[in-house]
Design an enzyme around this catalytic site. Structure first.
Site, short mmCIF file in Angstrom:
data_model
loop_
_atom_site.label_atom_id
_atom_site.label_comp_id
_atom_site.label_asym_id
_atom_site.label_seq_id
_atom_site.Cartn_x
_atom_site.Cartn_y
_atom_site.Cartn_z
N GLU A 170 0.83 -1.21 0.00
CA GLU A 170 0.00 0.00 0.00
C GLU A 170 0.86 1.25 0.00
O GLU A 170 2.04 1.23 0.29
CB GLU A 170 -0.93 0.02 1.21
CG GLU A 170 -0.28 -0.37 2.51
CD GLU A 170 0.92 0.41 2.92
OE1 GLU A 170 0.83 1.66 2.91
OE2 GLU A 170 1.95 -0.20 3.27
N GLU A 313 4.41 -0.26 0.87
CA GLU A 313 4.39 -0.47 -0.59
C GLU A 313 4.29 -1.95 -0.97
O GLU A 313 4.06 -2.29 -2.12
CB GLU A 313 5.65 0.09 -1.29
CG GLU A 313 5.87 1.57 -1.12
CD GLU A 313 7.13 2.07 -1.85
OE1 GLU A 313 7.79 1.27 -2.54
OE2 GLU A 313 7.42 3.27 -1.72
#
Lengths: 345, 345
Positions: A170, A313
């Site tokens: 994310e 991420e």
């Protein structure tokens, strides 16, 4: 949760596949147990995938991006505009998750779940709104939006059904704040215990962040026994999307590699929606964020390594998929004593 | 050691390259420090390789095999014939180290340093004798043989000068026994503390193994300040070979990834011969063998992961090289804030 689960069946782990994997391990040309946790990793994936030949390939890391109204409270070291800028960086291949996925032979799928700024045309677009509302003042989203986010995450997996393993990633400025709120609500830890320094805020800002989270929980008053209400009240669009990814992947026997605290918050919610999803979760790194240990504890996950990472991420998941690949490779590629003509009696 | 070092110059780490690496890390599109140990791994390799663009490719794991006369004392769970059989298995691609090297894009070089049985014709042949003498009765080898083993290891590296990183691996039934003897002699730990269960012996056998090691040290009476004398007295041909690999690799600025207790014993000896070699050592796994922690302590090495592995062959080094590759990939492939057009001020 009845209607969420209506079309979602998460199968039990395949005990026969696990037993076959353990039996194969005992015949491989090495002292029994000498590959340690690599052996159990392979057996775990065998049970999830219902096969004697577990594999991580093809592997996908899904990086879901969204903005957070609570960023207005100054809970992050970075301005909200960084979310959209980093999404462009993902698409240009310049971010950490790109480099790690490339190095490890993993496809990275970037999804706009609700970024406030402009995102590239070639991104997977499931944007629900221009970021959530400020949870310090009102619920993050409507109940309908919470369901939409979960459904969008599920659809990303149905668009990648060839994948044999999926990592949760994310991006979203401010998103350790909703994650800490979810973690405090779904584990036995206090808000203060699970609130960390995120991208690098000082202690004063961290204390204010904890106050914001306390206020958010008080104001939005979520029912902790209703995970969709928790998501609606203090969640994020990318968190909801990752809940859907985890649920759909588990239903398709794809192992789900959890990343840091935001992915961990999504995993907690998914396991609350359907406890069977926990069978399909795999640890990656031990994050530097304090809420992560509470999440791993609650989910019964062991991290593969502890490098003090705190980037998100899907970076930890990408590195861990390399380790799981190694575990599957020894399991499937090694010769047995019989194949090697080795007699150790 | 004067004449060992005569043609061997190990350069100091490049502080400028490390500083340039740290400077680059601070400009990459992520919060400072957020990749944790992956950042320091890349900076360490940059300093070793004297470059701002550290890389592990091409990577080589050198697996050196030899037999040990002390196997006659019943210190292993397996018969000596397994050494030659496993060397054939390596050449056929059926062993754990083959599968892990294949999965991680690493060349595996297998070297016969002194296997008692017959080994395949296509193996790198530096066999010094049909195994060492039984150290419980007499020194493992002559001083000349000890020097030959080190020289052979050095020549394996000079035959692979394109490699940018080298992992230390080994195979030899009984070789945790000489490794424990070396570890006790070169660290502050007792023989009992560093003697483990090897390939899977029971506690009674382990206690007898510790007695054999005590007897070997008493009988051969090595000078602990003379590493070649330690190697001659209680060592092994593959251990001597790995000493040479470490020395030559360090002299060529190749990082050396230590594996388990046998590779660790070789690393201890190499660092005793030339302390500058320690600058070029990298940790891999934390072995289940008790002597490993003493070795890592003495060498100042941090393992990358702890999976309870105890197989050797270079298996831990192979998995770790995948992690070091990830660290180098983020370091060299990520965009800087300037390249990405990202302004975070």
């Amino acid at each position: 949760m009845a209607y969420l689960a209506a079309d979602l069946t998460i199968p039990p782990l395949d005990a026969d596949a696990r037993a076959a994997a353990a039996d194969r391990q005992s015949q491989l040309t090495k002292p029994p147990g000498s590959l340690g946790r690599l052996e159990t990793m392979a057996a775990d994936i065998a049970a999830m995938q219902s096969t004697a030949e577990p594999t991580v390939d093809p592997a996908v890391v899904v990086t879901m991006a969204a903005d957070h109204g609570v960023a207005a409270e100054g809970v992050s070291a970075y301005p909200q505009s960084i979310t959209a800028a980093m999404v462009r960086n993902f698409q240009d291949g310049g971010a950490a998750v790109n480099a790690l996925c490339d190095a490890d032979g993993i496809e990275n799928v970037v999804v706009d779940m609700g970024v406030a700024g402009e995102t590239p045309d070639d991104i997977v677009d499931h944007a629900i709104a221009d970021g959530t509302a400020n949870i310090a003042e009102r619920p993050a989203m409507t109940r309908t939006q919470a369901h939409e986010a979960i459904a969008a995450g599920r659809s990303v997996v149905t668009d990648h059904t060839a994948a044999r393993i999926v990592g949760l990633g994310e991006m979203g400025i401010g998103n350790t704040t909703p994650s800490a709120a979810i973690t405090a609500l779904l584990t036995d830890r206090s808000v203060d215990e699970v609130t960390g320094h995120g991208t690098g805020i000082d202690e004063e800002t961290r204390a204010r962040k904890a106050d914001v989270i306390e206020r958010a929980i008080e104001t939005t008053d979520p029912d902790p026994t209703d995970p969709v209400d928790v998501l609606r009240s203090v969640g994020g669009f990318e968190i909801g999307g990752l809940v859907g990814v985890a649920l759909e992947a588990a239903s398709r026997r794809m192992p789900v590699v959890v990343d840091g605290v935001i992915a961990g918050a999504a995993a907690l919610l998914a396991a609350e929606i359907d406890p069977r999803v926990a069978d399909y979760l795999l640890g990656s790194h031990a994050s530097a964020e304090p809420g992560h240990e509470a999440q791993l504890d609650a989910l019964g996950l062991d991290p593969c390594f502890d490098y003090g990472m705190r980037l998100g991420e899907g970076t930890g998941a990408a590195v861990a998929i390399g380790v799981y690949r190694a575990a599957c490779a020894v399991h499937t590629e090694m010769s047995t004593f019989a194949e090697a003509g080795l007699n150790v009696e």
